[in-house]
Each structure stands twice: as C-alpha cells, then as structure tokens.
Design an enzyme around this catalytic site. Sequence first.
Site, PDB file in Angstrom:
ATOM      1  N   HIS A   1       0.877  -1.163   0.000  1.00  0.00           N
ATOM      2  CA  HIS A   1       0.000   0.000   0.000  1.00  0.00           C
ATOM      3  C   HIS A   1       0.921   1.221   0.000  1.00  0.00           C
ATOM      4  O   HIS A   1       1.988   1.184   0.605  1.00  0.00           O
ATOM      5  CB  HIS A   1      -0.889   0.029   1.241  1.00  0.00           C
ATOM      6  CG  HIS A   1      -1.749  -1.196   1.393  1.00  0.00           C
ATOM      7  ND1 HIS A   1      -2.732  -1.532   0.487  1.00  0.00           N
ATOM      8  CD2 HIS A   1      -1.759  -2.167   2.344  1.00  0.00           C
ATOM      9  CE1 HIS A   1      -3.320  -2.651   0.878  1.00  0.00           C
ATOM     10  NE2 HIS A   1      -2.747  -3.066   1.994  1.00  0.00           N
TER      11      HIS A   1
ATOM     12  N   GLU B   1      -3.877  -3.845  -4.578  1.00  0.00           N
ATOM     13  CA  GLU B   1      -5.340  -3.789  -4.686  1.00  0.00           C
ATOM     14  C   GLU B   1      -5.833  -2.374  -4.439  1.00  0.00           C
ATOM     15  O   GLU B   1      -6.592  -2.128  -3.511  1.00  0.00           O
ATOM     16  CB  GLU B   1      -5.998  -4.795  -3.721  1.00  0.00           C
ATOM     17  CG  GLU B   1      -5.262  -5.042  -2.403  1.00  0.00           C
ATOM     18  CD  GLU B   1      -5.721  -4.111  -1.285  1.00  0.00           C
ATOM     19  OE1 GLU B   1      -6.292  -3.047  -1.573  1.00  0.00           O
ATOM     20  OE2 GLU B   1      -5.480  -4.463  -0.114  1.00  0.00           O
TER      21      GLU B   1
END
Length: 326
Positions: free
Chosen positions: A240, A278
Amino acid sequence: MTSSTAALEISLGEQGQLPDGRSWQVAVGGYRCQLNGDNYFQIEYVPGQEIAIFILSSGEISLEALDLWFDWLFALNPALQNTDIVDADTVVSRFSRSNFYQRTELWYRGNNAGEFPLQWVENTQGVRHPLRAEPPKGEVYHRHFHALGIDFSLRHLDPEKDLERFTNWMNQERVAKFWEEEGDKEKQRQFIDSVIQDPHKHPLIACIDGEPFAYFEIYWALEDRIAPYYDCQPFDRGAHMLVGDQRFLGGRFAQAWFNGVTHFMFLDDARTETLVGEPRADNRALLKYINGTFGWKKVKEFDFPHKRAALIMCKRDEFFQSMGGI
C-alpha cells in the site's frame, strides 16, 4: 508512465561523471570511461542495441570496479540486455540486465534476501504461512537513479521521528480519500503501532536525496486480505502506498520511486515471484501510472467488503527484463 524510456541522447565529445566522480566521454562507437586514476577502458555500444562490449586494457581488473558502469549503462539504455567483458580479445564474462539487477549486495540493506529459513506456522486466523523474518530497523534499500541524478532510499518507519510527518500526510485530502485514516497524532500513532506489531507487514518511509516523501506498507500477500481473490503463493508480496510530498507525485519521479520499491520487494526474498496490489478501482491516477510500467499490469476488478478494487500484478522475470531507463 511506461518502462520504454528513450535511450540517453548523446553526441560525440560529450562528457560527464558517475556519482563517484569517475568520468566518461562519448567516443566513436561508444564511450571512453575512467576505471581509476589514469586507467581507462572502452565501451562499444550503439544506443538501441541489445549488447554492449566492455573492452579492458589494464590487466587484471576486479569486476566490482565495473558495477557502477553497468548500472549507468543499463539505466540509461532500456534496449540493452547484455554486456560482454572482453580482455585481450577474449570474452571473459557476460552480465545480463536481469541477473545484474538481482544482485542484492549493490542496493539491498535488509536482513533477509531470501536466506531466512523456511518454516511453516499458523497465525491467529488459521492461515498457514512461512515464518517471516522480523523487519530490520534503519535503511533497507539505497539506489542512484542516473537519469534524474537522485538517490532513492527506503528505511523502516520510526514512530518517534516520523509521527508528525505521517499525521500530516494522512490528513491531506487526496490521501484521506483513498486511505480513510485521517485523524490526530494519537490515532496515527495507534495506526503505526498496529502495523509495526503485525508480522506480515513492513512499514517504510521513502526518501529522495535523504528527504522523506512517501510511505510504503509492504505486506506478505498470503496472510493479507487479498489472498482469497487470486492464486496466492507463499512468498507473494504487495504494497500500500501514499506520496505525502506532492512534488514527487508525477512524471519521472513517480517512475523512479515505483521502480525502486518494486526492486526492493523482489530483492528482499529471492523466492518472491509475484507482486500484487489492490488499489481502489476508481483511483484512476494511480492505475494510469502503474498499468504497463516495469512489468505491472491491471489483471481484473473485484469487490472487497469495503471497496471495489483493482488487482494489479507484477512478475519477477518481466520486471528484471524491463527495469532501467531511469
């Protein structure tokens, strides 16, 4: 942003220096390069070609003395795939782009490099996974980007030193839109502590020329929420990310830091064959930068309980064959 960056534009007689001060000059058919002191060697290379030839003429030479020259030439010429080392008209060694950039000793400062023994354990959620090495403190990666003339580095997040900066980043409107973790210092300290205490995560601060500009949260995919949504393997890795300093958001800076953090994740364990991410499916700016860059591709969209996500993926072989050009 793509990995097909144009080769270095040069003209006969042009000259410059490596970061360590050694000089180069454009000559007919390539470069005249300083090895050390008054010792020079030739590189025969035509931009756009796949092979370069290093012609040595100084007797016995340690190949380590050529490492920065390999990096310089590979970085500025994306088409180049192999370098032949020639001494007395004999090819004594060959380095491929892929093999060269997998040499951990040149950029990696971590404590793993794929040497942590394989031992299977089970976490509190009942997921069986390899036991992970405890992330080291301090700097774990350092690399010079020749086209930009900058040093990119990654270091372990230090709560005492980074809390105020991290709080500022998390409360920026564009960051809060996607992270949804805005709040005061107390909340951010709790967030940081939870990440540090999680054995499947490694929180990193990214710096350019020593100046912090971004946060990367590296994770092992098998123990993460993403695992059920694709064919996850034991050493897959993901990240992330947020860029807190907007000066480094776009253009070639983004190309450099994205290449750098990808490089680190592959170097951190030689058993990692796939990287994943993601981001939110509506994060068009990020997906624009990522898709098609250094082997990264958008695979599909899927639904997490809390968001519509895009699955992005990068394979080791594709990355190391294409990295460079910065």
